[in-house]
Motif scaffolding. Structure first.
Motif, PDB file in Angstrom:
ATOM      1  N   GLN A 120      -5.549   4.160   3.460  1.00 38.32           N
ATOM      2  CA  GLN A 120      -6.671   3.470   2.814  1.00 38.32           C
ATOM      3  C   GLN A 120      -6.263   2.104   2.296  1.00 38.32           C
ATOM      4  O   GLN A 120      -7.065   1.195   2.207  1.00 38.32           O
ATOM      5  CB  GLN A 120      -7.258   4.322   1.685  1.00 38.32           C
ATOM      6  CG  GLN A 120      -8.008   5.549   2.179  1.00 38.32           C
ATOM      7  CD  GLN A 120      -9.180   5.215   3.077  1.00 38.32           C
ATOM      8  OE1 GLN A 120      -9.813   4.182   2.919  1.00 38.32           O
ATOM      9  NE2 GLN A 120      -9.464   6.078   4.033  1.00 38.32           N
ATOM     10  N   GLY A 121      -4.990   1.971   1.937  1.00 35.56           N
ATOM     11  CA  GLY A 121      -4.508   0.666   1.485  1.00 35.56           C
ATOM     12  C   GLY A 121      -4.319  -0.267   2.658  1.00 35.56           C
ATOM     13  O   GLY A 121      -4.785  -1.403   2.671  1.00 35.56           O
ATOM     14  N   SER A 122      -3.645   0.222   3.664  1.00 35.28           N
ATOM     15  CA  SER A 122      -3.393  -0.557   4.874  1.00 35.28           C
ATOM     16  C   SER A 122      -2.896   0.440   5.902  1.00 35.28           C
ATOM     17  O   SER A 122      -1.951   1.201   5.630  1.00 35.28           O
ATOM     18  CB  SER A 122      -2.326  -1.616   4.594  1.00 35.28           C
ATOM     19  OG  SER A 122      -1.708  -1.999   5.800  1.00 35.28           O
ATOM     20  N   GLY A 123      -3.529   0.474   7.045  1.00 29.20           N
ATOM     21  CA  GLY A 123      -3.227   1.496   8.051  1.00 29.20           C
ATOM     22  C   GLY A 123      -1.739   1.686   8.262  1.00 29.20           C
ATOM     23  O   GLY A 123      -1.198   2.787   8.115  1.00 29.20           O
ATOM     24  N   SER A 124      -1.060   0.583   8.554  1.00 29.01           N
ATOM     25  CA  SER A 124       0.337   0.703   8.942  1.00 29.01           C
ATOM     26  C   SER A 124       1.226   1.076   7.760  1.00 29.01           C
ATOM     27  O   SER A 124       2.383   1.445   7.946  1.00 29.01           O
ATOM     28  CB  SER A 124       0.811  -0.605   9.554  1.00 29.01           C
ATOM     29  OG  SER A 124       0.644  -1.648   8.628  1.00 29.01           O
ATOM     30  N   ALA A 125       0.687   1.013   6.533  1.00 24.51           N
ATOM     31  CA  ALA A 125       1.490   1.365   5.360  1.00 24.51           C
ATOM     32  C   ALA A 125       1.941   2.824   5.408  1.00 24.51           C
ATOM     33  O   ALA A 125       2.981   3.166   4.858  1.00 24.51           O
ATOM     34  CB  ALA A 125       0.704   1.103   4.082  1.00 24.51           C
ATOM     35  N   CYS A 126       1.172   3.669   6.073  1.00 23.44           N
ATOM     36  CA  CYS A 126       1.553   5.083   6.100  1.00 23.44           C
ATOM     37  C   CYS A 126       2.917   5.264   6.775  1.00 23.44           C
ATOM     38  O   CYS A 126       3.640   6.198   6.477  1.00 23.44           O
ATOM     39  CB  CYS A 126       0.472   5.956   6.754  1.00 23.44           C
ATOM     40  SG  CYS A 126       0.285   5.747   8.519  1.00 23.44           S
ATOM     41  N   ARG A 127       3.281   4.327   7.661  1.00 21.47           N
ATOM     42  CA  ARG A 127       4.599   4.445   8.308  1.00 21.47           C
ATOM     43  C   ARG A 127       5.739   4.129   7.347  1.00 21.47           C
ATOM     44  O   ARG A 127       6.890   4.457   7.623  1.00 21.47           O
ATOM     45  CB  ARG A 127       4.676   3.539   9.548  1.00 21.47           C
ATOM     46  CG  ARG A 127       3.743   3.974  10.695  1.00 21.47           C
ATOM     47  CD  ARG A 127       4.022   3.147  11.953  1.00 21.47           C
ATOM     48  NE  ARG A 127       4.113   1.748  11.597  1.00 21.47           N
ATOM     49  CZ  ARG A 127       3.304   0.776  12.001  1.00 21.47           C
ATOM     50  NH1 ARG A 127       2.311   1.045  12.836  1.00 21.47           N
ATOM     51  NH2 ARG A 127       3.479  -0.456  11.609  1.00 21.47           N
ATOM     52  N   SER A 128       5.425   3.471   6.216  1.00 20.39           N
ATOM     53  CA  SER A 128       6.472   3.164   5.225  1.00 20.39           C
ATOM     54  C   SER A 128       6.738   4.342   4.294  1.00 20.39           C
ATOM     55  O   SER A 128       7.516   4.228   3.369  1.00 20.39           O
ATOM     56  CB  SER A 128       6.069   1.948   4.387  1.00 20.39           C
ATOM     57  OG  SER A 128       6.310   0.763   5.103  1.00 20.39           O
ATOM     58  N   LEU A 129       6.085   5.471   4.524  1.00 21.37           N
ATOM     59  CA  LEU A 129       6.304   6.642   3.663  1.00 21.37           C
ATOM     60  C   LEU A 129       7.588   7.373   4.017  1.00 21.37           C
ATOM     61  O   LEU A 129       8.018   8.269   3.302  1.00 21.37           O
ATOM     62  CB  LEU A 129       5.103   7.591   3.764  1.00 21.37           C
ATOM     63  CG  LEU A 129       3.793   7.020   3.207  1.00 21.37           C
ATOM     64  CD1 LEU A 129       2.625   7.937   3.533  1.00 21.37           C
ATOM     65  CD2 LEU A 129       3.907   6.816   1.693  1.00 21.37           C
ATOM     66  N   TYR A 130       8.198   6.989   5.143  1.00 17.70           N
ATOM     67  CA  TYR A 130       9.444   7.626   5.563  1.00 17.70           C
ATOM     68  C   TYR A 130      10.457   6.554   5.938  1.00 17.70           C
ATOM     69  O   TYR A 130      10.087   5.435   6.297  1.00 17.70           O
ATOM     70  CB  TYR A 130       9.218   8.561   6.764  1.00 17.70           C
ATOM     71  CG  TYR A 130       8.199   9.619   6.446  1.00 17.70           C
ATOM     72  CD1 TYR A 130       8.566  10.768   5.755  1.00 17.70           C
ATOM     73  CD2 TYR A 130       6.869   9.443   6.792  1.00 17.70           C
ATOM     74  CE1 TYR A 130       7.621  11.727   5.409  1.00 17.70           C
ATOM     75  CE2 TYR A 130       5.910  10.386   6.456  1.00 17.70           C
ATOM     76  CZ  TYR A 130       6.295  11.531   5.759  1.00 17.70           C
ATOM     77  OH  TYR A 130       5.357  12.462   5.420  1.00 17.70           O
ATOM     78  N   ALA A 153       0.804  -1.221   0.000  1.00 12.24           N
ATOM     79  CA  ALA A 153       0.000   0.000   0.000  1.00 12.24           C
ATOM     80  C   ALA A 153       0.839   1.275   0.000  1.00 12.24           C
ATOM     81  O   ALA A 153       0.457   2.267  -0.611  1.00 12.24           O
ATOM     82  CB  ALA A 153      -0.952  -0.008   1.189  1.00 12.24           C
ATOM     83  N   SER A 154       1.990   1.250   0.678  1.00 15.75           N
ATOM     84  CA  SER A 154       2.805   2.460   0.674  1.00 15.75           C
ATOM     85  C   SER A 154       3.351   2.711  -0.725  1.00 15.75           C
ATOM     86  O   SER A 154       3.545   3.844  -1.133  1.00 15.75           O
ATOM     87  CB  SER A 154       3.948   2.347   1.677  1.00 15.75           C
ATOM     88  OG  SER A 154       4.764   1.240   1.343  1.00 15.75           O
ATOM     89  N   GLY A 155       3.586   1.625  -1.455  1.00 12.74           N
ATOM     90  CA  GLY A 155       4.039   1.743  -2.839  1.00 12.74           C
ATOM     91  C   GLY A 155       2.999   2.413  -3.724  1.00 12.74           C
ATOM     92  O   GLY A 155       3.308   3.355  -4.445  1.00 12.74           O
ATOM     93  N   TYR A 156       1.743   1.960  -3.637  1.00 15.36           N
ATOM     94  CA  TYR A 156       0.692   2.606  -4.438  1.00 15.36           C
ATOM     95  C   TYR A 156       0.655   4.085  -4.104  1.00 15.36           C
ATOM     96  O   TYR A 156       0.587   4.936  -4.949  1.00 15.36           O
ATOM     97  CB  TYR A 156      -0.743   2.147  -4.142  1.00 15.36           C
ATOM     98  CG  TYR A 156      -1.006   0.708  -3.988  1.00 15.36           C
ATOM     99  CD1 TYR A 156      -0.198  -0.256  -4.572  1.00 15.36           C
ATOM    100  CD2 TYR A 156      -2.125   0.283  -3.256  1.00 15.36           C
ATOM    101  CE1 TYR A 156      -0.493  -1.592  -4.431  1.00 15.36           C
ATOM    102  CE2 TYR A 156      -2.419  -1.041  -3.117  1.00 15.36           C
ATOM    103  CZ  TYR A 156      -1.602  -1.981  -3.692  1.00 15.36           C
ATOM    104  OH  TYR A 156      -1.911  -3.296  -3.534  1.00 15.36           O
ATOM    105  N   THR A 195      -7.051  -7.248   9.430  1.00 19.50           N
ATOM    106  CA  THR A 195      -8.181  -6.320   9.359  1.00 19.50           C
ATOM    107  C   THR A 195      -9.363  -6.828  10.176  1.00 19.50           C
ATOM    108  O   THR A 195      -9.899  -6.117  11.035  1.00 19.50           O
ATOM    109  CB  THR A 195      -8.633  -6.126   7.896  1.00 19.50           C
ATOM    110  OG1 THR A 195      -7.503  -5.681   7.147  1.00 19.50           O
ATOM    111  CG2 THR A 195      -9.747  -5.117   7.797  1.00 19.50           C
ATOM    112  N   SER A 196      -9.737  -8.080   9.937  1.00 18.83           N
ATOM    113  CA  SER A 196     -10.894  -8.588  10.687  1.00 18.83           C
ATOM    114  C   SER A 196     -10.491  -8.855  12.135  1.00 18.83           C
ATOM    115  O   SER A 196     -11.294  -8.684  13.056  1.00 18.83           O
ATOM    116  CB  SER A 196     -11.469  -9.834  10.031  1.00 18.83           C
ATOM    117  OG  SER A 196     -10.672 -10.950  10.320  1.00 18.83           O
TER     118      SER A 196
END
Lengths: 403, 403
Positions: free
Chosen positions: B154-164, B130-133, B212-213
């Motif tokens: 929106q892709g995966s919550g924790s993906a936002c941490r891969s932005l840095y 998700a961070s890639g998208y 997620t579930s």
């Protein structure tokens, strides 16, 4: 003293049950008095299947306190045992000092011999003997009922719940000296006769952390434990007592499972973490949830103590099918072995649909055997002197000794 | 748009890293906006070992949104992906409406093709795409940095941490619309160069509940989760940031292990309970504690996400010996296989005393292999068009497709 006074030997034999908590005890607020951080509630199991027989003798001729557990001499310097003996002597002395003479307490300064045997294998992972000592000692020395919990607690906290039959709560209490931290019967063993119990003994693995040191570490390190004790358990105790009184199995089962899970969650939140559940425990948990899911109601509930063996609560009507489900998903490698011990269980057929819906790979030999039982009465005194485990010399009878 | 505009085809390729949380994210307060119930903090791993490459293309000639993950066409109707696309279109439209013209947003109404490949096996259990998208989409459509977290979430919550790169926190935020629930770099990847990371890939078992579930059920049923989120995590976040800034490994390691354990405790307190750790995870945990115990300090720390694989944090100096310890207690059945992938690890000898003190039975083939890595940078744009995963026709290149 009851008997044998010509030899100045007093002897009492009693049997005591095992109990399985549905609201778990985990954590002490006072390690000397063995006072818990939360109330707990258990079902006393029937002694026809699981019991500890304990003989306590005292004599002015005994040179030292001695103890034999399951046929083997044990170290009497065990601190648990020492404080149990100390407690009993303290109570008895106090009674003498206050001039109470309803019971002969002259034996109090004498040394005691204790001999205790379980009628179930150690593999079942059921600790219990402390309630046996406590009860035998009570009879021998005439301790008051209110003091009995304190004596049993010294042996093992949860043992005080085995002092009564049926459904028993161990109340937290408020007093600093623990005088109000007592076991109390909620309902007797005849209150809910349809309730049945299965102990699923899983294949042995390496031993985990003992419960005494485990709960100590949890109190020291788990941030979640305090919240559980202060906030979660008080309302669960109320709810548990209510659903038992209403004989509401789905509510009883769900709360039992949730509290077992929370206890093991606390063990994981401990540092270093404690694991009592293994892969086989996980599979049993999964099986129970899938079985209940199939019927859309909680027909079967699991609970786990400080080990991987599951204790299952269910109702009489659902017992045969569930046992067959267990047989199917945990098949014995060698057929013909006795899989179900204890109370007989009728055979049942499983529908293909049920097996398909549960959708688990069978795990051969995952469960060694099942003990089938139900709720039962509290400790009993054995009148017949033939039941004594100690002979007139104060030593274990030949039949009791193992190598 | 960056390129290919003669065909009205815009295309961007970027690489994005994996991150491993040391303060865990578990539970959403808003399932639509993907807002967490607590802040979390992770280490971004180096892309030389673990990366996702993503190409995003848009063209007025595309008939529909399409996606290929690891060489296979996936269902674009996946709700996660849909909301990711929707989010990006929403932001881009807004920019157009506010008259911001720093970026060409004409492609916003076009359909997109996304193609994403990992350079690591699925068995490693590391979600990341998700961070890639999000990053590729940002470049393509010129989304603001502040909006990037929302897209990645929106892709995966924790993906936002891969932005840095480096040490990254995802702040809980206070606003209802989630505008302040953003990823933020705490320290860069060069701040603590001695810190090393090992991923221990354990033998595959049946798949557990998806995260997620799982977290949804935890929020619904775990009484302990709210206490963790409200009381435990806020102080742990402060402490974690402090010990990272101080490069205090023993404190960092201990807090990392405690938070991993508490996350799995919450999973167990969920109803029905969720198990991500298996017997092999338990053995790794045990090994780490015994190793640290031997040295009387925390030299190695574990953390586990929603699966049984362990991620180990340690310092460069202790790495060779600990890897040798893992080799010793989890021996490969067939020697000569590549056990350690990624950054090379020097060989080391183990003292007999250490092996004896750890006192565990070796578990052959318990660990399949180790990926050796360290902290690394955030997403990067690939300038060279040869790196595009999609061809000029907007379809995956032959080399990308798998069967």
């Amino acid at each position: 003293m009851p008997e044998n006074d010509k030899q100045s030997l007093s002897m009492v034999t009693c049997t005591a049950p095992v109990n399985i908590a549905v609201i778990k005890y985990w954590g002490k607020r006072d390690e000397d008095l063995i006072l818990p951080i939360n109330s707990s509630l258990s079902v006393t199991l029937h002694q026809d299947q699981l019991k500890t027989t304990t003989t306590v003798a005292c004599s002015r001729n005994f040179q030292q306190d001695r103890i034999w557990l399951n046929g083997k001499g044990e170290d009497i310097s065990n601190p648990r045992l020492q404080s149990c003996l100390q407690e009993i002597r303290r109570f008895s002395r106090k009674r003498r000092n206050t001039g109470d003479s309803t019971s002969d307490v002259s034996g109090v300064s004498h040394k005691v011999h204790i001999c205790s045997v379980n009628n179930f294998p150690t593999a079942a992972g059921l600790a219990s003997s402390a309630s046996g000592y406590a009860f035998a000692i009570k009879i021998l020395f005439g301790v008051e009922n209110e003091q009995l919990s304190a004596v049993a607690r010294q042996g093992s906290g949860s043992a005080c719940r085995s002092l009564y039959g049926g459904f028993v709560q161990w109340k937290l209490g408020e007093q600093l000296d623990g005088k109000d931290s007592l076991a109390e019967q909620v309902e007797s063993e005849s209150y809910w006769p349809e309730l049945r119990v299965l102990i699923l003994v899983v294949s042995a693995e390496q031993k985990s952390v003992g419960s005494t040191s485990g709960m100590h570490t949890s109190v020291e390190t788990s941030q979640l434990l305090k919240y559980r004790a202060d906030v979660v358990v008080p309302s669960r105790m109320e709810e548990m007592i209510r659903v038992i009184r209403e004989r509401d199995f789905p509510a009883f089962g769900e709360l039992t499972m949730k509290d077992s899970n929370q206890f093991h969650a606390i063990c994981l939140d401990t540092y270093p973490p404690i694991f009592y559940l293994n892969n086989m425990s996980h599979r049993i948990i999964s099986l129970v949830h899938r079985y209940n899911q199939y019927y859309g109601e909680t027909r079967v509930a699991y609970t786990f103590d400080a080990g991987p063996n599951a204790v299952i609560y269910t109702l009489q009507d659902h017992l045969p099918e569930f046992v067959q489900v267990v047989r199917h998903f945990f098949p014995l490698e060698v057929s013909g072995e006795e899989f179900v011990k204890g109370l007989p269980v009728c055979s049942a057929d499983l529908s293909e649909e049920l097996k398909r819906d549960i959708n688990m790979e069978p795990t051969p030999k995952g469960i060694r055997y099942i003990i089938s039982t139900k709720a039962g009465p509290g400790p009993c005194v054995m009148k017949d002197p033939n039941h004594h485990l100690l002979g007139a010399d104060g030593l274990p009878k030949k039949s009791v000794i193992s190598d």
